[in-house]
Design a protein around this motif. Structure first.
Motif, PDB file in Angstrom:
ATOM      1  N   LEU A  85       0.821  -1.218   0.000  1.00  0.00           N
ATOM      2  CA  LEU A  85       0.000   0.000   0.000  1.00  0.00           C
ATOM      3  C   LEU A  85       0.849   1.261   0.000  1.00  0.00           C
ATOM      4  O   LEU A  85       0.560   2.222  -0.701  1.00  0.00           O
ATOM      5  CB  LEU A  85      -0.907   0.006   1.247  1.00  0.00           C
ATOM      6  N   VAL A  86       1.901   1.266   0.833  1.00  0.00           N
ATOM      7  CA  VAL A  86       2.601   2.550   1.054  1.00  0.00           C
ATOM      8  C   VAL A  86       4.090   2.499   0.725  1.00  0.00           C
ATOM      9  O   VAL A  86       4.772   3.512   0.873  1.00  0.00           O
ATOM     10  CB  VAL A  86       2.414   3.048   2.509  1.00  0.00           C
ATOM     11  N   GLY A  87       4.613   1.340   0.309  1.00  0.00           N
ATOM     12  CA  GLY A  87       6.038   1.229   0.008  1.00  0.00           C
ATOM     13  C   GLY A  87       6.844   0.852   1.253  1.00  0.00           C
ATOM     14  O   GLY A  87       6.374   0.936   2.387  1.00  0.00           O
ATOM     15  N   HIS A  88       8.088   0.456   0.995  1.00  0.00           N
ATOM     16  CA  HIS A  88       8.935  -0.112   2.054  1.00  0.00           C
ATOM     17  C   HIS A  88       9.233   0.887   3.172  1.00  0.00           C
ATOM     18  O   HIS A  88       9.114   0.560   4.359  1.00  0.00           O
ATOM     19  CB  HIS A  88      10.247  -0.591   1.400  1.00  0.00           C
ATOM     20  N   ALA A  89       9.628   2.107   2.809  1.00  0.00           N
ATOM     21  CA  ALA A  89      10.081   3.062   3.829  1.00  0.00           C
ATOM     22  C   ALA A  89       8.955   3.395   4.802  1.00  0.00           C
ATOM     23  O   ALA A  89       9.141   3.388   6.032  1.00  0.00           O
ATOM     24  CB  ALA A  89      10.599   4.331   3.163  1.00  0.00           C
ATOM     25  N   ARG A  90       7.768   3.659   4.260  1.00  0.00           N
ATOM     26  CA  ARG A  90       6.647   4.013   5.127  1.00  0.00           C
ATOM     27  C   ARG A  90       6.165   2.793   5.918  1.00  0.00           C
ATOM     28  O   ARG A  90       5.797   2.907   7.097  1.00  0.00           O
ATOM     29  CB  ARG A  90       5.510   4.626   4.312  1.00  0.00           C
ATOM     30  N   ALA A  91       6.196   1.632   5.279  1.00  0.00           N
ATOM     31  CA  ALA A  91       5.779   0.420   5.992  1.00  0.00           C
ATOM     32  C   ALA A  91       6.702   0.189   7.190  1.00  0.00           C
ATOM     33  O   ALA A  91       6.245  -0.113   8.303  1.00  0.00           O
ATOM     34  CB  ALA A  91       5.809  -0.784   5.052  1.00  0.00           C
ATOM     35  N   ALA A 144       0.445   6.885  15.056  1.00  0.00           N
ATOM     36  CA  ALA A 144      -0.910   6.936  14.514  1.00  0.00           C
ATOM     37  C   ALA A 144      -0.903   7.714  13.195  1.00  0.00           C
ATOM     38  O   ALA A 144      -0.262   8.754  13.089  1.00  0.00           O
ATOM     39  CB  ALA A 144      -1.834   7.618  15.510  1.00  0.00           C
ATOM     40  N   VAL A 145      -1.615   7.188  12.207  1.00  0.00           N
ATOM     41  CA  VAL A 145      -1.778   7.888  10.924  1.00  0.00           C
ATOM     42  C   VAL A 145      -3.242   8.274  10.798  1.00  0.00           C
ATOM     43  O   VAL A 145      -4.124   7.409  10.835  1.00  0.00           O
ATOM     44  CB  VAL A 145      -1.386   6.954   9.750  1.00  0.00           C
ATOM     45  N   GLY A 146      -3.501   9.563  10.671  1.00  0.00           N
ATOM     46  CA  GLY A 146      -4.883  10.038  10.537  1.00  0.00           C
ATOM     47  C   GLY A 146      -5.452   9.644   9.177  1.00  0.00           C
ATOM     48  O   GLY A 146      -4.705   9.351   8.237  1.00  0.00           O
ATOM     49  N   ALA A 147      -6.791   9.687   9.098  1.00  0.00           N
ATOM     50  CA  ALA A 147      -7.456   9.221   7.877  1.00  0.00           C
ATOM     51  C   ALA A 147      -7.043  10.019   6.643  1.00  0.00           C
ATOM     52  O   ALA A 147      -6.848   9.456   5.562  1.00  0.00           O
ATOM     53  CB  ALA A 147      -8.967   9.291   8.058  1.00  0.00           C
ATOM     54  N   GLU A 148      -6.865  11.355   6.814  1.00  0.00           N
ATOM     55  CA  GLU A 148      -6.526  12.142   5.618  1.00  0.00           C
ATOM     56  C   GLU A 148      -5.108  11.826   5.137  1.00  0.00           C
ATOM     57  O   GLU A 148      -4.844  11.731   3.940  1.00  0.00           O
ATOM     58  CB  GLU A 148      -6.715  13.632   5.895  1.00  0.00           C
ATOM     59  N   GLN A 149      -4.195  11.624   6.114  1.00  0.00           N
ATOM     60  CA  GLN A 149      -2.838  11.227   5.720  1.00  0.00           C
ATOM     61  C   GLN A 149      -2.862   9.833   5.089  1.00  0.00           C
ATOM     62  O   GLN A 149      -2.160   9.556   4.116  1.00  0.00           O
ATOM     63  CB  GLN A 149      -1.925  11.231   6.945  1.00  0.00           C
ATOM     64  N   ALA A 150      -3.692   8.956   5.659  1.00  0.00           N
ATOM     65  CA  ALA A 150      -3.803   7.600   5.106  1.00  0.00           C
ATOM     66  C   ALA A 150      -4.288   7.667   3.657  1.00  0.00           C
ATOM     67  O   ALA A 150      -3.809   6.932   2.793  1.00  0.00           O
ATOM     68  CB  ALA A 150      -4.749   6.764   5.963  1.00  0.00           C
ATOM     69  N   GLU A 151      -5.210   8.583   3.398  1.00  0.00           N
ATOM     70  CA  GLU A 151      -5.675   8.737   2.004  1.00  0.00           C
ATOM     71  C   GLU A 151      -4.532   9.270   1.130  1.00  0.00           C
ATOM     72  O   GLU A 151      -4.265   8.751   0.044  1.00  0.00           O
ATOM     73  CB  GLU A 151      -6.880   9.686   1.932  1.00  0.00           C
ATOM     74  N   ASN A 152      -3.821  10.289   1.639  1.00  0.00           N
ATOM     75  CA  ASN A 152      -2.714  10.861   0.850  1.00  0.00           C
ATOM     76  C   ASN A 152      -1.629   9.833   0.563  1.00  0.00           C
ATOM     77  O   ASN A 152      -0.995   9.869  -0.484  1.00  0.00           O
ATOM     78  CB  ASN A 152      -2.086  12.044   1.589  1.00  0.00           C
ATOM     79  N   MET A 163      -3.039   4.517   1.573  1.00  0.00           N
ATOM     80  CA  MET A 163      -3.380   3.378   2.445  1.00  0.00           C
ATOM     81  C   MET A 163      -4.851   3.038   2.354  1.00  0.00           C
ATOM     82  O   MET A 163      -5.262   1.909   2.621  1.00  0.00           O
ATOM     83  CB  MET A 163      -3.105   3.736   3.923  1.00  0.00           C
ATOM     84  N   ILE A 164      -5.663   4.053   2.058  1.00  0.00           N
ATOM     85  CA  ILE A 164      -7.120   3.865   2.004  1.00  0.00           C
ATOM     86  C   ILE A 164      -7.654   4.592   0.775  1.00  0.00           C
ATOM     87  O   ILE A 164      -6.953   5.424   0.174  1.00  0.00           O
ATOM     88  CB  ILE A 164      -7.823   4.404   3.272  1.00  0.00           C
ATOM     89  N   TRP A 165      -8.907   4.307   0.465  1.00  0.00           N
ATOM     90  CA  TRP A 165      -9.530   4.950  -0.712  1.00  0.00           C
ATOM     91  C   TRP A 165      -9.861   6.411  -0.407  1.00  0.00           C
ATOM     92  O   TRP A 165      -9.521   7.302  -1.167  1.00  0.00           O
ATOM     93  CB  TRP A 165     -10.777   4.152  -1.082  1.00  0.00           C
ATOM     94  N   LYS A 166     -10.504   6.673   0.754  1.00  0.00           N
ATOM     95  CA  LYS A 166     -11.028   8.012   0.948  1.00  0.00           C
ATOM     96  C   LYS A 166     -11.297   8.312   2.426  1.00  0.00           C
ATOM     97  O   LYS A 166     -11.822   7.451   3.147  1.00  0.00           O
ATOM     98  CB  LYS A 166     -12.372   8.087   0.210  1.00  0.00           C
ATOM     99  N   ALA A 167     -10.930   9.515   2.852  1.00  0.00           N
ATOM    100  CA  ALA A 167     -11.330  10.004   4.181  1.00  0.00           C
ATOM    101  C   ALA A 167     -12.583  10.855   3.990  1.00  0.00           C
ATOM    102  O   ALA A 167     -12.626  11.686   3.074  1.00  0.00           O
ATOM    103  CB  ALA A 167     -10.218  10.848   4.780  1.00  0.00           C
ATOM    104  N   VAL A 168     -13.595  10.636   4.826  1.00  0.00           N
ATOM    105  CA  VAL A 168     -14.838  11.421   4.678  1.00  0.00           C
ATOM    106  C   VAL A 168     -15.226  12.032   6.019  1.00  0.00           C
ATOM    107  O   VAL A 168     -14.789  11.559   7.075  1.00  0.00           O
ATOM    108  CB  VAL A 168     -16.010  10.558   4.129  1.00  0.00           C
TER     109      VAL A 168
END
Ligand code: T3D
Length: 259
Positions: free
Chosen positions: A151-157, A166-174, A177-182
């Motif tokens: 999902l995020v590549g080796h360095a971030r993993a 902790a990774v917030g939903a908007e960062q996870a979207e950026n 890691m996820i499709w969308k933060a709403v």
């Protein structure tokens, strides 16, 4: 009839809601067993077209219930992974329909990785993803070491797994890691709308798309091309392909049956 999860199937859409909100929907033995039963029902269900997984209360899932006797330090943790977490991830991943995850709050430990095993992840903007394992001397499980680098590549993993930040939903979207933060208030409705819509789409084709993309990163180009050929052949014989083409040529909305 379940206690620790809510489970219903209507018009081809199954909604599975984790329901131990007082412990942020962490998994104790009962919840593991009920989850397995629900996934077995889904695996066998005729006419299933989409699954929505979410949680009740302010958390999505805090992973393993650390007060549960099955995971007392000094015991064999491999056993609960073998009996519960691995089958859960395998069953979610093998469902031949799209699985949407609506992450309504914190997703920690196995809770985060269960979300990443789903096909489309929406998350409330206030939700966070935490690879909490390292903070208690454990190792990411439930497919985390498989999905995270993809999902995020080796360095971030590495950073996520070794630091447990902790990774917030908007960062996870950026980060992809996820499709969308709403917006928090919109999450349930938006996830339901998406799932209800997917439940009217060409299910057979969607199942084949899911399988092809799951295989993709382990395959070389030739194998993937062969897989695409086989899947296209199968999709080409489906009722929904016929309906899709007819509806297009007749300039009307298609009515897919999922077959
Ligand atoms: O073989 C095996 O089965 C091993 C498998 C392991 C898989 C795993 O998932 S290991 C990782 C387990 N999970 C964690 O380490 C996360 C633990 N929880 C937390 O770090 C925090 O609760 C959160 C960061 C997720 C949320 O923090 P916060 O401040 O929003 O909430 P809180 O106050 O910590 O939690 C609220 C309640 O839920 C609290 O109970 P209380 O005090 O109100 O009675 C807390 O104890 C409970 N809770 C949260 N997580 C768990 C839990 N209870 C049991 N197990 C939990 N994992």
């Amino acid at each position: 009839n379940f206690d620790t999860i809510e489970f219903e199937i209507n018009d081809g859409l199954a909604v599975l809601t984790l329901n131990r909100p007082d412990s942020l929907n962490s998994f104790n033995k009962q919840m593991h067993e009920e989850m397995q039963q629900a996934l077995d029902i889904l695996t066998e269900a005729e006419g299933l077209r989409c699954v929505l997984l979410t949680g009740n209360g302010r958390g999505f899932c805090a992973g393993q219930d650390l007060s549960d006797a099955a995971v007392l330090p000094g015991g064999d943790l491999g056993e609960s992974i073998e009996n519960y977490y691995n089958p859960m991830i395998r069953k979610i991943s093998a469902l031949p329909v799209p699985v949407i995850c609506a992450v309504n709050g914190v997703a920690a430990g196995a809770g985060a990785n269960i979300a990443f095993a789903c096909d489309i992840v929406l998350a409330a903007k206030s939700a966070k993803f935490i690879q909490a394992f390292c903070k208690i001397g454990l190792v990411p499980d439930s497919g985390g070491t498989y999905m995270l680098p993809r999902l995020v590549g080796h360095a971030r993993a590495m950073g996520l797994a070794l630091l447990g930040d902790a990774v917030g939903a908007e960062q996870a979207e950026n980060w992809g890691m996820i499709w969308k933060a709403v917006d928090d208030e919109a999450l349930r409705e938006e996830a339901l709308k998406l799932a209800q819509n997917l439940a009217t789409q060409p299910t057979k084709g969607l199942g084949l798309i899911k399988k092809a993309l799951q295989a993709s990163l382990g395959n070389d180009l030739d194998s993937q091309l062969e897989m695409e050929k086989a899947f296209q052949r199968e999709a080409g014989y489906s009722d929904d392909y016929r309906e899709g083409v007819e509806a297009f040529l007749e300039k009307r909305k298609p009515e897919f049956t999922g077959k």
